[in-house]
Design a protein around this motif. Sequence first.
Motif, mmCIF file in Angstrom:
data_model
loop_
_atom_site.group_PDB
_atom_site.id
_atom_site.type_symbol
_atom_site.label_atom_id
_atom_site.label_comp_id
_atom_site.label_asym_id
_atom_site.label_seq_id
_atom_site.Cartn_x
_atom_site.Cartn_y
_atom_site.Cartn_z
ATOM 1 N N SER A 1 0.830 -1.208 0.000
ATOM 2 C CA SER A 1 0.000 0.000 0.000
ATOM 3 C C SER A 1 0.862 1.254 0.000
ATOM 4 N N GLY A 2 0.221 2.372 -0.324
ATOM 5 C CA GLY A 2 0.805 3.699 -0.165
ATOM 6 C C GLY A 2 2.113 3.917 -0.906
ATOM 7 N N ILE A 3 3.070 4.481 -0.197
ATOM 8 C CA ILE A 3 4.344 4.888 -0.799
ATOM 9 C C ILE A 3 5.162 3.668 -1.235
ATOM 10 N N GLY A 4 5.118 2.586 -0.460
ATOM 11 C CA GLY A 4 5.826 1.372 -0.866
ATOM 12 C C GLY A 4 5.269 0.830 -2.171
ATOM 13 N N ARG A 5 3.949 0.809 -2.267
ATOM 14 C CA ARG A 5 3.289 0.321 -3.487
ATOM 15 C C ARG A 5 3.681 1.194 -4.689
ATOM 16 N N ALA A 6 3.625 2.506 -4.500
ATOM 17 C CA ALA A 6 3.974 3.428 -5.591
ATOM 18 C C ALA A 6 5.443 3.270 -5.989
ATOM 19 N N SER A 7 6.294 2.988 -5.011
ATOM 20 C CA SER A 7 7.717 2.782 -5.307
ATOM 21 C C SER A 7 7.896 1.511 -6.130
ATOM 22 N N ALA A 8 7.181 0.456 -5.753
ATOM 23 C CA ALA A 8 7.270 -0.805 -6.503
ATOM 24 C C ALA A 8 6.819 -0.595 -7.946
ATOM 25 N N ILE A 9 5.733 0.134 -8.126
ATOM 26 C CA ILE A 9 5.205 0.384 -9.486
ATOM 27 C C ILE A 9 6.236 1.160 -10.314
ATOM 28 N N ALA A 10 6.816 2.201 -9.729
ATOM 29 C CA ALA A 10 7.782 3.029 -10.476
ATOM 30 C C ALA A 10 9.068 2.253 -10.760
ATOM 31 N N LEU A 11 9.512 1.453 -9.795
ATOM 32 C CA LEU A 11 10.738 0.663 -10.000
ATOM 33 C C LEU A 11 10.523 -0.402 -11.074
ATOM 34 N N ALA A 12 9.369 -1.043 -11.066
ATOM 35 C CA ALA A 12 9.082 -2.056 -12.085
ATOM 36 C C ALA A 12 9.035 -1.407 -13.469
ATOM 37 N N ALA A 13 8.431 -0.231 -13.540
ATOM 38 C CA ALA A 13 8.368 0.480 -14.825
ATOM 39 C C ALA A 13 9.773 0.854 -15.306
ATOM 40 N N ALA A 14 10.688 1.026 -14.353
ATOM 41 C CA ALA A 14 12.070 1.376 -14.707
ATOM 42 C C ALA A 14 12.915 0.132 -14.998
ATOM 43 N N GLU B 1 -0.038 -6.109 -11.468
ATOM 44 C CA GLU B 1 -0.046 -4.733 -11.984
ATOM 45 C C GLU B 1 1.333 -4.260 -12.419
ATOM 46 N N LEU B 2 2.368 -4.893 -11.862
ATOM 47 C CA LEU B 2 3.721 -4.398 -12.098
ATOM 48 C C LEU B 2 4.174 -4.699 -13.528
#
Length: 251
Positions: A14-27, A48-49
């Motif tokens: 959830s939250g910031i950890g989830r958003a970090s995972a999404i951005a890191l996977a996109a990278a 989702e990643l």
Amino acid sequence: MTDRKVALVTGAASGIGRASAIALAAAGFTIAVNYRSKKSEALALLDELAGDGHQAFAADVADAVDVARLVAEVLGAYQRLDVLVNAAGQFTPQDIKSGDYDEWQTAWQHSLQLNLMAPLNLAFQAARPMMKQGAGKIINITSRGAFRGEPNAPAYGAAKSGLNSATQSLALALGEHGICVYAVAPGWTETPAASPRIRSQGWDDVAAQSPLGRIGRPSEIGNLVAFLAGNETDYLTGAIIDANGASYLRN
Ligand SMILES: NC(=O)c1ccc[n+]([C@@H]2O[C@H](COP(=O)([O-])OP(=O)(O)OC[C@H]3O[C@@H](n4cnc5c(N)ncnc54)[C@H](OP(=O)(O)O)[C@@H]3O)[C@@H](O)[C@H]2O)c1
């Protein structure tokens, strides 16, 4: 061993950890998604990643034994660990003026264990494989409250302040091994944990703390984490980066 770099993100359901995972996977990172109680959210996130190879790992990071097991399981799965994002954390309210003494003690112990000791135990466990690899990045999510003070949660503020300081110490200790250590200090960010507290303080009043007139978005913190995890950011090691919409500017 996978060719893709591996990032372990704590509190990733959830939250910031989830958003970090999404951005890191996109990278382009493969994500080890740590969760404590939110198994279904963690498993849903895997789908989702971007990219593949992501896995969910249950662990209570406030438990030092569980931390060692978590890092060992991630290494067992991927044979490498390139990035650690310490996002798991919790704001525990305290009242020095009229609160109960036992609750005061418990809140200090819980807050220091989760918000300070947990990321440092994770850093200890992650640093060993990173040293062997000769490279690695540790990104600690701290808080604006470390600088501004937290009158209603002094243990949380102290833990985050301690984590900022430890970020600098570990950057000095680990730099010779190619390991960079950063802190990201968010202000109010619209997450499942923070949104009810923002609402209780008055959403518009809290938004007005920033000249942008709004609350931070988890994706803004996630994108910053992914930037730090990427290339050409080594010279930022030891930095504590404010992400608070100019709501609190320190000298
Ligand atoms: N949102 C803000 O305004 C804000 C501002 C400054 C700093 N921060 C920091 O940002 C980080 C993320 O906060 P957030 O707002 O995104 O909160 P969040 O949505 O509640 O996410 C925190 C996550 O950490 C997990 N977690 C808590 N204790 C854990 C434990 N012992 N072991 C493993 N996971 C655990 C939670 O899972 P469970 O529910 O299953 O425990 C949750 O998924 C925290 O370190 C917080 O202090 C947030």
